[in-house]
Motif scaffolding. Structure first.
Motif, PDB file in Angstrom:
ATOM      1  N   ARG A 185       3.086   6.024  -3.376  1.00 17.23           N
ATOM      2  CA  ARG A 185       4.380   6.395  -3.501  1.00 17.23           C
ATOM      3  C   ARG A 185       3.901   6.097  -5.024  1.00 17.23           C
ATOM      4  NH1 ARG A 185      10.069   5.451  -1.462  1.00 17.23           N
ATOM      5  NH2 ARG A 185      11.628   6.890  -2.041  1.00 17.23           N
ATOM      6  N   LYS A 186       4.368   5.541  -5.456  1.00 13.06           N
ATOM      7  CA  LYS A 186       3.856   5.737  -6.894  1.00 13.06           C
ATOM      8  C   LYS A 186       3.162   6.513  -7.738  1.00 13.06           C
ATOM      9  CE  LYS A 186       3.228   2.293 -11.048  1.00 13.06           C
ATOM     10  NZ  LYS A 186       3.027   0.524 -11.531  1.00 13.06           N
ATOM     11  N   ALA A 187       1.603   6.122  -7.115  1.00  9.99           N
ATOM     12  CA  ALA A 187       0.343   8.076  -7.555  1.00  9.99           C
ATOM     13  C   ALA A 187       0.973   8.574  -6.627  1.00  9.99           C
ATOM     14  CB  ALA A 187      -1.116   7.535  -6.574  1.00  9.99           C
ATOM     15  N   THR A 188       1.595   9.407  -5.858  1.00  7.16           N
ATOM     16  CA  THR A 188       2.570  10.288  -5.747  1.00  7.16           C
ATOM     17  C   THR A 188       3.438  10.658  -6.679  1.00  7.16           C
ATOM     18  OG1 THR A 188       1.699  10.570  -3.217  1.00  7.16           O
ATOM     19  CG2 THR A 188       3.501  11.828  -3.777  1.00  7.16           C
ATOM     20  N   TYR A 189       4.194  10.109  -6.515  1.00  7.69           N
ATOM     21  CA  TYR A 189       5.820  10.494  -7.665  1.00  7.69           C
ATOM     22  C   TYR A 189       5.208   9.926  -9.153  1.00  7.69           C
ATOM     23  CZ  TYR A 189       6.966  11.983  -3.225  1.00  7.69           C
ATOM     24  OH  TYR A 189       7.556  12.395  -1.500  1.00  7.69           O
ATOM     25  N   GLY A 190       5.428   9.031  -9.584  1.00 12.44           N
ATOM     26  CA  GLY A 190       4.886   8.787 -10.892  1.00 12.44           C
ATOM     27  C   GLY A 190       6.060   6.976 -11.106  1.00 12.44           C
ATOM     28  N   GLU A 191       5.725   6.928 -12.555  1.00  9.39           N
ATOM     29  CA  GLU A 191       6.609   5.986 -12.781  1.00  9.39           C
ATOM     30  C   GLU A 191       8.617   6.358 -12.513  1.00  9.39           C
ATOM     31  OE1 GLU A 191       7.469   2.388 -12.944  1.00  9.39           O
ATOM     32  OE2 GLU A 191       5.053   2.256 -12.328  1.00  9.39           O
ATOM     33  N   THR A 192       8.586   7.352 -12.597  1.00 13.85           N
ATOM     34  CA  THR A 192      10.629   8.561 -12.634  1.00 13.85           C
ATOM     35  C   THR A 192      10.392   7.873 -11.259  1.00 13.85           C
ATOM     36  OG1 THR A 192       9.713  10.288 -12.138  1.00 13.85           O
ATOM     37  CG2 THR A 192       9.369   9.323 -14.578  1.00 13.85           C
ATOM     38  N   HIS A 193       9.628   8.210 -10.372  1.00 15.12           N
ATOM     39  CA  HIS A 193      10.394   7.719  -8.881  1.00 15.12           C
ATOM     40  C   HIS A 193      10.163   6.550  -8.036  1.00 15.12           C
ATOM     41  CE1 HIS A 193      11.747   9.926  -4.873  1.00 15.12           C
ATOM     42  NE2 HIS A 193      10.948   8.848  -5.244  1.00 15.12           N
ATOM     43  N   ARG A 194      11.276   5.894  -9.169  1.00 18.76           N
ATOM     44  CA  ARG A 194      10.724   4.542  -9.086  1.00 18.76           C
ATOM     45  C   ARG A 194      12.095   3.659  -7.128  1.00 18.76           C
ATOM     46  NH1 ARG A 194       9.268   1.105 -12.001  1.00 18.76           N
ATOM     47  NH2 ARG A 194      10.896  -0.887 -12.022  1.00 18.76           N
ATOM     48  N   ILE A 195      11.487   2.774  -6.594  1.00 19.31           N
ATOM     49  CA  ILE A 195      12.035   1.862  -5.092  1.00 19.31           C
ATOM     50  C   ILE A 195      12.892   1.510  -5.794  1.00 19.31           C
ATOM     51  CG2 ILE A 195      11.758   0.806  -3.678  1.00 19.31           C
ATOM     52  CD1 ILE A 195       8.700   2.374  -3.723  1.00 19.31           C
ATOM     53  N   THR A 196      14.341   1.726  -6.161  1.00 20.25           N
ATOM     54  CA  THR A 196      14.893   0.958  -6.780  1.00 20.25           C
ATOM     55  C   THR A 196      15.424  -1.203  -5.738  1.00 20.25           C
ATOM     56  OG1 THR A 196      17.110   1.565  -5.268  1.00 20.25           O
ATOM     57  CG2 THR A 196      16.386   2.957  -7.450  1.00 20.25           C
ATOM     58  N   ASP A 197      15.357  -0.881  -4.732  1.00 21.21           N
ATOM     59  CA  ASP A 197      15.654  -2.525  -3.828  1.00 21.21           C
ATOM     60  C   ASP A 197      14.471  -2.561  -3.267  1.00 21.21           C
ATOM     61  OD1 ASP A 197      18.313  -0.764  -0.958  1.00 21.21           O
ATOM     62  OD2 ASP A 197      15.663  -0.678  -1.791  1.00 21.21           O
ATOM     63  N   GLY A 198      13.521  -2.581  -3.387  1.00 17.77           N
ATOM     64  CA  GLY A 198      11.944  -2.544  -2.277  1.00 17.77           C
ATOM     65  C   GLY A 198      12.445  -2.132  -0.671  1.00 17.77           C
ATOM     66  N   PHE A 199      13.164  -1.862  -0.544  1.00 23.27           N
ATOM     67  CA  PHE A 199      14.059  -2.087   1.087  1.00 23.27           C
ATOM     68  C   PHE A 199      14.343  -0.594   1.739  1.00 23.27           C
ATOM     69  CE2 PHE A 199      14.994  -6.102   0.929  1.00 23.27           C
ATOM     70  CZ  PHE A 199      14.922  -6.817   1.759  1.00 23.27           C
ATOM     71  N   ASP A 200      13.698   0.631   0.653  1.00 17.45           N
ATOM     72  CA  ASP A 200      13.431   1.862   0.833  1.00 17.45           C
ATOM     73  C   ASP A 200      13.137   2.460   2.726  1.00 17.45           C
ATOM     74  OD1 ASP A 200      13.693   2.706  -2.211  1.00 17.45           O
ATOM     75  OD2 ASP A 200      15.323   2.785  -1.453  1.00 17.45           O
ATOM     76  N   LEU A 201      13.147   3.079   3.264  1.00 15.60           N
ATOM     77  CA  LEU A 201      12.494   3.809   3.936  1.00 15.60           C
ATOM     78  C   LEU A 201      11.599   4.707   4.141  1.00 15.60           C
ATOM     79  CD1 LEU A 201      15.243   3.923   7.372  1.00 15.60           C
ATOM     80  CD2 LEU A 201      13.616   1.746   6.876  1.00 15.60           C
ATOM     81  N   TYR A 202      10.794   4.627   4.701  1.00 16.19           N
ATOM     82  CA  TYR A 202       9.925   5.904   4.345  1.00 16.19           C
ATOM     83  C   TYR A 202       9.867   7.075   5.502  1.00 16.19           C
ATOM     84  CZ  TYR A 202       7.738   2.702   1.062  1.00 16.19           C
ATOM     85  OH  TYR A 202       7.554   1.550  -0.019  1.00 16.19           O
TER      86      TYR A 202
ATOM     87  N   GLN B 148       0.400  -1.564   0.200  1.00 17.43           N
ATOM     88  CA  GLN B 148       0.359   0.127   0.187  1.00 17.43           C
ATOM     89  C   GLN B 148       0.873   1.893   0.037  1.00 17.43           C
ATOM     90  OE1 GLN B 148      -2.784   0.144   3.105  1.00 17.43           O
ATOM     91  NE2 GLN B 148      -3.261   2.507   3.222  1.00 17.43           N
ATOM     92  N   LYS B 149       2.337   1.411   0.867  1.00 20.88           N
ATOM     93  CA  LYS B 149       3.138   2.691   0.644  1.00 20.88           C
ATOM     94  C   LYS B 149       3.491   2.250  -0.329  1.00 20.88           C
ATOM     95  CE  LYS B 149       2.442   3.807   5.652  1.00 20.88           C
ATOM     96  NZ  LYS B 149       1.818   4.302   5.708  1.00 20.88           N
ATOM     97  N   MET B 150       4.336   1.434  -1.125  1.00 16.61           N
ATOM     98  CA  MET B 150       4.072   1.751  -2.628  1.00 16.61           C
ATOM     99  C   MET B 150       3.516   2.148  -3.463  1.00 16.61           C
ATOM    100  SD  MET B 150       7.052  -2.348  -2.038  1.00 16.61           S
ATOM    101  CE  MET B 150       8.239  -1.366  -4.426  1.00 16.61           C
ATOM    102  N   GLU B 151       2.563   1.965  -3.926  1.00 17.58           N
ATOM    103  CA  GLU B 151       1.214   2.487  -4.498  1.00 17.58           C
ATOM    104  C   GLU B 151       0.851   3.947  -4.277  1.00 17.58           C
ATOM    105  OE1 GLU B 151      -2.037  -0.928  -3.356  1.00 17.58           O
ATOM    106  OE2 GLU B 151      -1.119  -1.948  -5.185  1.00 17.58           O
TER     107      GLU B 151
END
Length: 86
Positions: A69-86, A64-67
């Motif tokens: 974030r994607k909705a807010t920043y779009g595809e250009t703001h990618r999470i690279t490793d899946g372990f990013d802190l928010y 949910q958090k990743m979705e």
């Protein structure tokens, strides 16, 4: 003290794969750290089904958090490793 410091249901101090050691080694964030913790201990402290449902709950929260974030920043703001802190 064992119930607080390296309890057996998390793997124990002598276990290379004790949940906290794996979480730290992988640099997992809060959500994925809890997913790993509950999967590692599934059935060792409480019922296996309960632990797996807890892992699923934390995984759903991460998704949910990743979705969001994607909705807010779009595809250009990618999470690279899946372990990013928010």
């Amino acid at each position: 003290m064992e119930s607080i410091d390296h309890p057996k249901h998390y793997g124990g101090i002598d276990n290379t794969y004790e949940a906290i050691k794996v979480i730290d080694a992988w640099g997992a964030d809060f959500y994925l750290g809890n997913v790993l913790k509950y999967i590692c201990r599934a059935g060792k402290k409480t019922g296996q089904l309960e632990d797996l449902k807890k892992a699923q709950w934390y995984l759903n929260q991460k998704i949910q958090k990743m979705e969001e974030r994607k909705a807010t920043y779009g595809e250009t703001h990618r999470i690279t490793d899946g372990f990013d802190l928010y």
